[in-house]
Design a protein around this motif. Structure first.
Motif, PDB file in Angstrom:
ATOM      1  N   GLY A 147     -11.576 -25.564  -9.311  1.00  0.00           N
ATOM      2  CA  GLY A 147     -11.277 -24.983 -10.608  1.00  0.00           C
ATOM      3  C   GLY A 147      -9.963 -24.231 -10.600  1.00  0.00           C
ATOM      4  N   VAL A 148      -9.963 -23.085 -11.269  1.00  0.00           N
ATOM      5  CA  VAL A 148      -8.741 -22.306 -11.467  1.00  0.00           C
ATOM      6  C   VAL A 148      -8.934 -20.920 -10.862  1.00  0.00           C
ATOM      7  CG1 VAL A 148      -7.128 -21.381 -13.175  1.00  0.00           C
ATOM      8  CG2 VAL A 148      -8.302 -23.556 -13.620  1.00  0.00           C
ATOM      9  N   SER A 149      -7.934 -20.444 -10.141  1.00  0.00           N
ATOM     10  CA  SER A 149      -7.980 -19.096  -9.573  1.00  0.00           C
ATOM     11  C   SER A 149      -6.669 -18.391  -9.878  1.00  0.00           C
ATOM     12  CB  SER A 149      -8.208 -19.148  -8.058  1.00  0.00           C
ATOM     13  OG  SER A 149      -8.334 -17.843  -7.523  1.00  0.00           O
ATOM     14  N   ALA A 150      -6.749 -17.204 -10.460  1.00  0.00           N
ATOM     15  CA  ALA A 150      -5.565 -16.460 -10.877  1.00  0.00           C
ATOM     16  C   ALA A 150      -5.404 -15.187 -10.060  1.00  0.00           C
ATOM     17  CB  ALA A 150      -5.658 -16.110 -12.361  1.00  0.00           C
ATOM     18  N   LEU A 151      -4.169 -14.845  -9.799  1.00  0.00           N
ATOM     19  CA  LEU A 151      -3.837 -13.626  -9.064  1.00  0.00           C
ATOM     20  C   LEU A 151      -4.469 -12.420  -9.739  1.00  0.00           C
ATOM     21  CD1 LEU A 151      -1.895 -12.441  -6.757  1.00  0.00           C
ATOM     22  CD2 LEU A 151      -0.334 -11.955  -8.651  1.00  0.00           C
ATOM     23  N   PRO A 152      -5.262 -11.635  -9.013  1.00  0.00           N
ATOM     24  CA  PRO A 152      -5.883 -10.456  -9.621  1.00  0.00           C
ATOM     25  C   PRO A 152      -4.878  -9.319  -9.740  1.00  0.00           C
ATOM     26  CG  PRO A 152      -6.457 -10.558  -7.305  1.00  0.00           C
ATOM     27  CD  PRO A 152      -5.664 -11.807  -7.598  1.00  0.00           C
ATOM     28  N   PRO A 153      -5.150  -8.339 -10.603  1.00  0.00           N
ATOM     29  CA  PRO A 153      -4.303  -7.153 -10.640  1.00  0.00           C
ATOM     30  C   PRO A 153      -4.496  -6.362  -9.350  1.00  0.00           C
ATOM     31  CG  PRO A 153      -6.237  -6.843 -12.008  1.00  0.00           C
ATOM     32  CD  PRO A 153      -6.258  -8.277 -11.570  1.00  0.00           C
ATOM     33  N   GLY A 154      -3.558  -5.482  -9.064  1.00  0.00           N
ATOM     34  CA  GLY A 154      -3.711  -4.637  -7.884  1.00  0.00           C
ATOM     35  C   GLY A 154      -2.563  -4.731  -6.914  1.00  0.00           C
ATOM     36  N   GLY A 155      -1.501  -5.455  -7.295  1.00  0.00           N
ATOM     37  CA  GLY A 155      -0.349  -5.550  -6.406  1.00  0.00           C
ATOM     38  C   GLY A 155       0.686  -4.471  -6.631  1.00  0.00           C
ATOM     39  N   GLY A 156       0.381  -3.507  -7.497  1.00  0.00           N
ATOM     40  CA  GLY A 156       1.380  -2.513  -7.847  1.00  0.00           C
ATOM     41  C   GLY A 156       1.413  -1.282  -6.957  1.00  0.00           C
ATOM     42  N   ASP A 157       0.478  -1.177  -6.015  1.00  0.00           N
ATOM     43  CA  ASP A 157       0.434  -0.012  -5.135  1.00  0.00           C
ATOM     44  C   ASP A 157       1.370  -0.216  -3.962  1.00  0.00           C
ATOM     45  OD1 ASP A 157      -0.170   2.254  -3.679  1.00  0.00           O
ATOM     46  OD2 ASP A 157      -2.109   1.515  -2.974  1.00  0.00           O
ATOM     47  N   ALA A 158       2.654   0.035  -4.191  1.00  0.00           N
ATOM     48  CA  ALA A 158       3.644  -0.202  -3.145  1.00  0.00           C
ATOM     49  C   ALA A 158       3.444   0.720  -1.952  1.00  0.00           C
ATOM     50  CB  ALA A 158       5.051  -0.034  -3.713  1.00  0.00           C
ATOM     51  N   LEU A 159       3.032   1.968  -2.198  1.00  0.00           N
ATOM     52  CA  LEU A 159       2.814   2.906  -1.091  1.00  0.00           C
ATOM     53  C   LEU A 159       1.700   2.426  -0.169  1.00  0.00           C
ATOM     54  CD1 LEU A 159       3.145   6.364  -2.883  1.00  0.00           C
ATOM     55  CD2 LEU A 159       4.580   5.530  -1.033  1.00  0.00           C
ATOM     56  N   GLY A 160       0.584   2.030  -0.750  1.00  0.00           N
ATOM     57  CA  GLY A 160      -0.524   1.536   0.051  1.00  0.00           C
ATOM     58  C   GLY A 160      -0.170   0.250   0.768  1.00  0.00           C
TER      59      GLY A 160
END
Length: 307
Positions: A251-264
């Motif tokens: 099927g289809v798989s989309a990138l989840p949110p959560g890549g914005g924590d540059a520090l972590g």
């Protein structure tokens, strides 16, 4: 972020760069990391290096002799400078036996990136290229899951930013190398760092110029799958966003949110470098992968022809 064993000595990490990326991400992440010590800050502008070092209770370095002194005081070097400034400095650090935490892209020429990879190989030092989504909590696991799943037919990635939109006040808008190289070189490594681990190495590259600095890529991968990529730093503000989508047997798989924590994410990259240095096992996102990214982007740039 893992806590090191009580017997493990902290990794002394020298920071190369004192601009916005170093100030917002690298320095605070290193200063807070339980397994690392920020051993100093080197900058091309003495006043910026001094201000950042003072903010984190460490020493400032500048100039050629200052760089060598920081290398001598460190076990590893983290880079937050333009790619073609980074590459020759990283070669010097590797030749001195220091581990490398590199920014993306490693360089904007294949020759420059290859020199870093070869220097790291000769010195047998560990390396990690900080591709944010490969280390961020919300996305790193998802990328690994898609690679494990397999059976992908095609993928689509869009990385659109409005770096120079009026009124945005983005600190990175003053970056000369981003202005010169555009979305292909700044956003491209991010997109490829997600696509390649899942679909395999890039075997074919077709590139077309879009409006402003926008670039469209059509890629073929070793798995047989294809992917399309759209990259821009100068998109309209209302059009910005990041999307990655895989389509295949499941099927289809989309990138989840959560890549914005540059520090972590950066703290996780420090962990990865420390693990690679301790075990001698190369990380998948090491300087050789960084060279691979530069090779693909250089092919795309050549396909686009003169600006």
């Amino acid at each position: 972020m893992s806590t090191p064993p009580a017997s493990a000595a902290p990794l002394r990490v020298g920071l190369v760069g004192a601009g916005p990326w170093a100030r917002l991400t690298h320095a605070p992440a290193l200063a807070a990391h339980p397994g690392a010590v920020l051993s100093g800050v080197w900058g091309r502008r003495p006043e910026a290096a001094e201000a950042l070092a003072a903010a984190h209770g460490t020493d400032a370095y500048t100039g050629e002799a200052g760089f060598d002194a920081l290398v001598a005081a460190s076990d590893a070097m983290a880079f937050a400078v333009p790619p073609d400034v980074q590459a020759p400095l990283a070669v010097r650090a590797a030749e001195a036996g220091r581990h490398l935490l590199l920014d993306k892209p490693v360089a904007t020429t294949v020759a420059g990136a290859r020199e870093v990879a070869e220097a790291a190989g000769r010195a047998q030092v560990a390396s990690v290229v900080f591709c944010t989504l490969r280390f961020a909590d919300g996305t790193a696991g998802w990328i690994a899951e898609q690679a494990e799943a397999g059976g992908w037919f095609t993928a689509r990635a869009q990385w659109l930013a409005a770096l120079w939109a009026p009124g945005t006040g983005n600190e990175f808008a003053a970056s000369p190398w981003r202005r010169e190289k555009g979305g292909l070189w700044d956003c491209g490594p991010h997109a490829l760092s997600v696509l390649i681990p899942v679909l395999g190495d890039v075997t074919e590259v077709v590139a077309a110029q879009g409006p402003s600095d926008a670039v469209h890529l059509l890629l073929r991968h070793t798995s047989g799958a294809s992917s399309t990529v759209t990259l821009a730093l100068d998109a309209p503000e209302a059009a910005t966003g990041t999307e990655v989508e895989f389509r295949g047997e499941r099927g289809v798989s989309a990138l989840p949110p959560g890549g914005g924590d540059a520090l972590g994410a950066f703290a996780a990259a420090v962990d990865a470098l420390a693990d690679a240095a301790r075990t001698g096992v190369a990380h998948p996102c090491d300087v050789r992968f960084g060279l691979q990214l530069t090779e693909v982007l250089a092919r795309a740039e050549a396909a686009l022809g003169p600006a």
